[in-house]
Motif scaffolding. Structure first.
Motif, PDB file in Angstrom:
ATOM      1  N   PHE A 116     105.235  59.691  54.527  1.00  0.00           N
ATOM      2  CA  PHE A 116     105.664  60.702  55.494  1.00  0.00           C
ATOM      3  C   PHE A 116     106.024  62.003  54.786  1.00  0.00           C
ATOM      4  O   PHE A 116     105.617  63.096  55.210  1.00  0.00           O
ATOM      5  CB  PHE A 116     106.865  60.170  56.287  1.00  0.00           C
ATOM      6  N   TRP A 117     106.792  61.900  53.703  1.00  0.00           N
ATOM      7  CA  TRP A 117     107.174  63.102  52.965  1.00  0.00           C
ATOM      8  C   TRP A 117     105.968  63.727  52.272  1.00  0.00           C
ATOM      9  O   TRP A 117     105.886  64.958  52.152  1.00  0.00           O
ATOM     10  CB  TRP A 117     108.276  62.770  51.967  1.00  0.00           C
ATOM     11  N   ASP A 118     105.036  62.868  51.847  1.00  0.00           N
ATOM     12  CA  ASP A 118     103.792  63.408  51.286  1.00  0.00           C
ATOM     13  C   ASP A 118     103.026  64.203  52.342  1.00  0.00           C
ATOM     14  O   ASP A 118     102.424  65.253  52.053  1.00  0.00           O
ATOM     15  CB  ASP A 118     102.917  62.281  50.746  1.00  0.00           C
ATOM     16  N   ALA A 119     103.051  63.702  53.578  1.00  0.00           N
ATOM     17  CA  ALA A 119     102.354  64.384  54.668  1.00  0.00           C
ATOM     18  C   ALA A 119     102.988  65.734  54.964  1.00  0.00           C
ATOM     19  O   ALA A 119     102.284  66.724  55.231  1.00  0.00           O
ATOM     20  CB  ALA A 119     102.358  63.504  55.921  1.00  0.00           C
ATOM     21  N   THR A 120     104.331  65.803  54.899  1.00  0.00           N
ATOM     22  CA  THR A 120     104.997  67.092  55.153  1.00  0.00           C
ATOM     23  C   THR A 120     104.654  68.113  54.065  1.00  0.00           C
ATOM     24  O   THR A 120     104.541  69.310  54.340  1.00  0.00           O
ATOM     25  CB  THR A 120     106.517  66.911  55.245  1.00  0.00           C
ATOM     26  N   LYS A 121     104.493  67.644  52.841  1.00  0.00           N
ATOM     27  CA  LYS A 121     104.128  68.554  51.757  1.00  0.00           C
ATOM     28  C   LYS A 121     102.697  69.063  51.925  1.00  0.00           C
ATOM     29  O   LYS A 121     102.411  70.257  51.737  1.00  0.00           O
ATOM     30  CB  LYS A 121     104.277  67.847  50.414  1.00  0.00           C
ATOM     31  N   LYS A 122     101.782  68.149  52.275  1.00  0.00           N
ATOM     32  CA  LYS A 122     100.387  68.546  52.444  1.00  0.00           C
ATOM     33  C   LYS A 122     100.220  69.515  53.613  1.00  0.00           C
ATOM     34  O   LYS A 122      99.340  70.386  53.600  1.00  0.00           O
ATOM     35  CB  LYS A 122      99.520  67.308  52.655  1.00  0.00           C
ATOM     36  N   ALA A 123     101.061  69.331  54.625  1.00  0.00           N
ATOM     37  CA  ALA A 123     100.982  70.221  55.794  1.00  0.00           C
ATOM     38  C   ALA A 123     101.756  71.514  55.578  1.00  0.00           C
ATOM     39  O   ALA A 123     101.782  72.371  56.469  1.00  0.00           O
ATOM     40  CB  ALA A 123     101.517  69.499  57.026  1.00  0.00           C
ATOM     41  N   ASN A 124     102.399  71.637  54.407  1.00  0.00           N
ATOM     42  CA  ASN A 124     103.174  72.847  54.068  1.00  0.00           C
ATOM     43  C   ASN A 124     104.287  73.122  55.075  1.00  0.00           C
ATOM     44  O   ASN A 124     104.500  74.259  55.504  1.00  0.00           O
ATOM     45  CB  ASN A 124     102.263  74.074  53.968  1.00  0.00           C
ATOM     46  N   LEU A 125     105.019  72.055  55.424  1.00  0.00           N
ATOM     47  CA  LEU A 125     106.127  72.242  56.352  1.00  0.00           C
ATOM     48  C   LEU A 125     107.282  72.993  55.702  1.00  0.00           C
ATOM     49  O   LEU A 125     108.123  73.576  56.387  1.00  0.00           O
ATOM     50  CB  LEU A 125     106.636  70.887  56.862  1.00  0.00           C
ATOM     51  N   GLY A 126     107.353  72.947  54.399  1.00  0.00           N
ATOM     52  CA  GLY A 126     108.440  73.633  53.707  1.00  0.00           C
ATOM     53  C   GLY A 126     109.724  72.830  53.665  1.00  0.00           C
ATOM     54  O   GLY A 126     110.797  73.367  53.365  1.00  0.00           O
ATOM     55  N   ILE A 127     109.638  71.541  53.956  1.00  0.00           N
ATOM     56  CA  ILE A 127     110.819  70.668  53.921  1.00  0.00           C
ATOM     57  C   ILE A 127     110.778  69.866  52.628  1.00  0.00           C
ATOM     58  O   ILE A 127     109.780  69.210  52.317  1.00  0.00           O
ATOM     59  CB  ILE A 127     110.834  69.701  55.118  1.00  0.00           C
ATOM     60  N   GLN A 128     111.866  69.916  51.891  1.00  0.00           N
ATOM     61  CA  GLN A 128     111.960  69.146  50.660  1.00  0.00           C
ATOM     62  C   GLN A 128     112.609  67.796  50.942  1.00  0.00           C
ATOM     63  O   GLN A 128     113.578  67.699  51.691  1.00  0.00           O
ATOM     64  CB  GLN A 128     112.794  69.901  49.619  1.00  0.00           C
ATOM     65  N   GLN A 129     112.029  66.755  50.345  1.00  0.00           N
ATOM     66  CA  GLN A 129     112.644  65.430  50.465  1.00  0.00           C
ATOM     67  C   GLN A 129     114.019  65.477  49.803  1.00  0.00           C
ATOM     68  O   GLN A 129     114.174  65.951  48.682  1.00  0.00           O
ATOM     69  CB  GLN A 129     111.779  64.378  49.784  1.00  0.00           C
ATOM     70  N   VAL A 130     115.020  65.004  50.514  1.00  0.00           N
ATOM     71  CA  VAL A 130     116.394  65.096  50.014  1.00  0.00           C
ATOM     72  C   VAL A 130     116.949  63.711  49.739  1.00  0.00           C
ATOM     73  O   VAL A 130     116.410  62.702  50.177  1.00  0.00           O
ATOM     74  CB  VAL A 130     117.303  65.828  51.031  1.00  0.00           C
TER      75      VAL A 130
END
Length: 693
Positions: free
Chosen positions: A483-497
């Motif tokens: 899921f976090w990999d998907a947010t990075k690929k989509a350039n959501l700008g959210i860092q896994q915390v």
């Protein structure tokens, strides 16, 4: 080495008027003891000779014990010379204390040191001139002569030398043989009738102290680690001083015995008693520390291979012969340690300081374990898991007891109730690497370690990490890594915390709902109940800054659905993907609540918003549960059932393998239609046993 000097006068007829007697002279590394008096004739007058340099001998009573230690310790080399300590001590004790010699040693006539050594020391003691300064000098000579003996042997050999003269006095004084001419003659020759025993108290003290030194020597020979028995090393600083005063006292007593001096022996006894008292304090502590060390190694040996969890817990918390009370927080009473038989134990190990958050977490975890306790997850039954608190307190006083009792009243699980230092404290520190920070090792019924420390795992994942193995944490991390990999690929700008930080990710086609949801998040974020804790809440609207990220995000989700999967974790991921694609169809919106790396809630828009709006109704649960996320999820499920009276996601199998929610095409209806036919296919597509139902 002691060297005797003889100086003869050249003119034997008559000494000059100026004649002087010198008794001692000392050169570097050489000690001269008197053998006899001598005279020296001088023609230049008495005054010149009187100004000759005389040795400056210190009075031992003017020396501190630290100064004595410095002088004495440099005389000691190595324990090379042999001394049969046990035999000699028994023989000497039987003489000076008039005790019966054991039969096994009564006929042992050959032992070390030889008679010559003891006799030379005896002569040294007898010929020491009167004066405390000369007692000190003779003591240093004897210590130098015995430099290669152990400390206890130095004192013992000197006592044996003293016993040669002292024993003769005792024997002749007690001998009642009027017809024995030899005995009577020896009595007369030794003037027994006019002599008294001046050393009774001193001899008893010396014998007692010498016995203690021998005990210290034996303890030191066992090879204990200095960290385990530090008082043995501390005692070493006192032993040379004690030996010095033993020898000095015996020299003074010998002088009184033969009539060349009249020392006040109580002065020597006082200094010896003072040094011996400090030494005996260290010896007493050494015995106690040895007992602790022996107990520790005994427990450590048993701890390496306990038969079950109950035996392991006994080794940690139970003194020999004692019974430790186990407090049961669920019923507020005590129970027996057998309650953990055949159970998995989450061992909460901590101090009493700043553990309120941990207690709250474990209380919530306890409640979750009680929910459907017979439930089996990953082949583990929830009711088989118990929580036990072992408080680590170095010193229990009234303040610590009150603090423990206050904390104890807040727990729902078990606690060790024992107000002294636990016997297994060192084992806990060594086995579980406890360094003051709270930890939760997880142990099996056979006392194996399931997890060295599950604290972070439980804080991050809660009951989802059951049964709290490291592998469970890894699986959960992998479950959401995609899921976090998907947010990075989509350039959501959210860092896994990581840690106790929450993020709401939300979106949808209803702009009003999105605006209302953002307001609800901000209001909750600024609530006093949140501000008074360390809880951090952020929110992110999908596509707010860049609308292009919306399709990119959902494309990444769809790609994950189309991939082939073979293991259990991937099957879990497929369920999540289907749920996300279902939420995408919600006409108002959707929201995701994350905590650190964990995605905690995948929710429909309106129930999620209402849950936030009604925060006051469930704010107290934030402290009662594992955290904000658990309390939120619990209330969200209530609102979900209120808002929707049926499941909103229909999983439909068709040629396109599309997940949709389908509403009635009738304009007057518009309700979500029921699904009358569903096709299922296992996510293990390539598995030989997979098939359709």
């Amino acid at each position: 080495m002691c060297v005797y000097i003889y100086i003869y006068v050249d003119e034997p007829t008559k000494p000059h008027k100026a004649s002087f007697a010198f008794r001692f002279y000392k050169f570097k590394n050489t000690c001269f003891a008197p053998k006899t008096w001598f005279t020296m004739s001088l023609s230049n007058g008495a005054d010149a000779i009187s100004k000759q340099q005389k040795p400056q001998l210190p009075n031992p009573f003017d020396l501190t014990d630290s100064e004595i230690l410095e002088k004495v310790y440099v005389t000691h080399l190595h324990d090379d010379d042999k001394c049969d300590v046990d035999v000699l001590f028994d023989v000497v004790s039987s003489v000076v204390l008039k005790t019966r010699l054991t039969e096994s040693k009564a006929y042992q006539t050959v032992f070390q040191p030889e008679f010559r050594t003891m006799k030379l020391i005896s002569c040294q003691m007898i010929t020491t001139p009167r004066g405390e300064r000369y007692v000190h000098q003779a003591t240093m000579c004897i210590l130098h002569h015995l430099r290669n003996y152990s400390w206890d042997a130095k004192a013992l050999v000197t006592l044996a030398a003293f016993a040669l003269e002292y024993g003769n006095l005792l024997h002749l004084s007690d001998a009642a043989t009027p017809d024995n001419l030899l005995t009577n003659s020896l009595k007369q020759l030794n003037q027994i009738q006019t002599r008294k025993d001046p050393a009774t108290i001193l001899v008893a003290l010396v014998t007692k102290v010498l016995h203690d030194i021998q005990e210290w020597t034996r303890l030191s020979s066992f090879g204990y680690d200095i960290l385990d028995v530090p008082s043995l090393s501390d005692a070493l600083h006192e032993v040379p001083v004690v030996v010095y005063w033993i020898i000095s006292s015996l020299i003074a007593a010998t002088g009184n015995l033969v009539g060349v001096s009249d020392y006040v022996l109580s002065h020597f006894v006082g200094r010896l008693s003072s040094a011996a008292s400090r030494f005996q304090d260290h010896l007493k502590l050494s015995r106690e520390q040895k007992g602790y060390a022996d107990e520790y190694y005994k427990r450590k040996k048993a701890f390496s291979n306990p038969k079950d969890i109950v035996e392991l817990l006994r080794l940690l918390i139970q003194h020999n012969g004692s019974k430790v009370q186990i407090y049961d927080g669920s019923i507020k009473t005590t129970t027996d340690i057998e309650v953990f038989d055949q159970k998995y134990v989450l061992l909460f190990i901590s101090s009493l300081d700043k553990i309120e958050d941990e207690i709250s977490l474990l209380n919530s975890l306890y409640d979750r374990l009680q929910e459907n306790p017979s439930e089996i997850i990953k082949n583990y039954k929830k009711e088989d898991f118990k929580i036990l608190w072992i408080p680590i307190v170095t010193f229990w006083d009234d303040k610590q007891r009150l603090k423990f009792n206050a904390l104890k009243d807040t727990i729902k699980w078990y606690a060790v109730e024992f107000f002294t230092e636990l016997p297994g404290t060192d084992l806990i520190k060594e086995k579980f690497n406890y360094r003051g920070k709270p930890i939760i090792p997880v142990l099996t019924p056979l006392a194996d370690t399931l997890n060295e420390d599950a604290m972070d795992l439980i804080f991050q994942w809660g009951i989802d990490a059951f049964p709290f193995r490291k592998s469970d944490g890894i699986d959960l991390t992998l479950k959401w890594k995609w899921f976090w990999d998907a947010t990075k690929k989509a350039n959501l700008g959210i860092q896994q915390v990581t840690g106790d930080r929450y993020i709401f990710i939300y979106g949808g086609s209803d702009k009003k709902w999105i605006q209302d949801f953002a307001v609800a998040v901000e209001k909750t974020k600024g609530h006093a109940a949140i501000l008074n804790t360390d809880t951090i809440i952020d929110h992110y609207e999908l596509g707010k800054d860049d609308p292009r990220v919306v399709p990119r995000f959902w494309i990444e989700i769809e790609r994950k659905r189309l991939k082939k999967h073979k293991d259990v974790v991937d099957c879990e991921i497929q369920k999540i993907v289907r749920t996300l694609l279902c939420l995408k169809q919600d006409q108002q919106g959707w929201a995701i609540l994350t905590k650190g790396s964990n995605v905690r809630v995948l929710g429909h828009g309106e129930p999620m918003r209402q849950t936030l709006v009604e925060f006051d109704a469930w704010k107290d649960k934030v402290f009662q549960k594992e955290g904000f996320d658990v309390a939120f999820d619990e209330y969200y499920k209530i609102k979900l059932n209120e808002v929707y009276d049926r499941q909103q996601c229909a999983v439909v199998k068709n040629n396109a393998d599309v997940l949709v929610t389908i509403t009635c095409p009738n304009p007057t209806c518009g309700r979500v239609m029921d699904v009358t036919s569903v096709n299922y296919k296992c996510c293990h597509r390539d598995a030989p046993n997979s098939g359709n139902i």
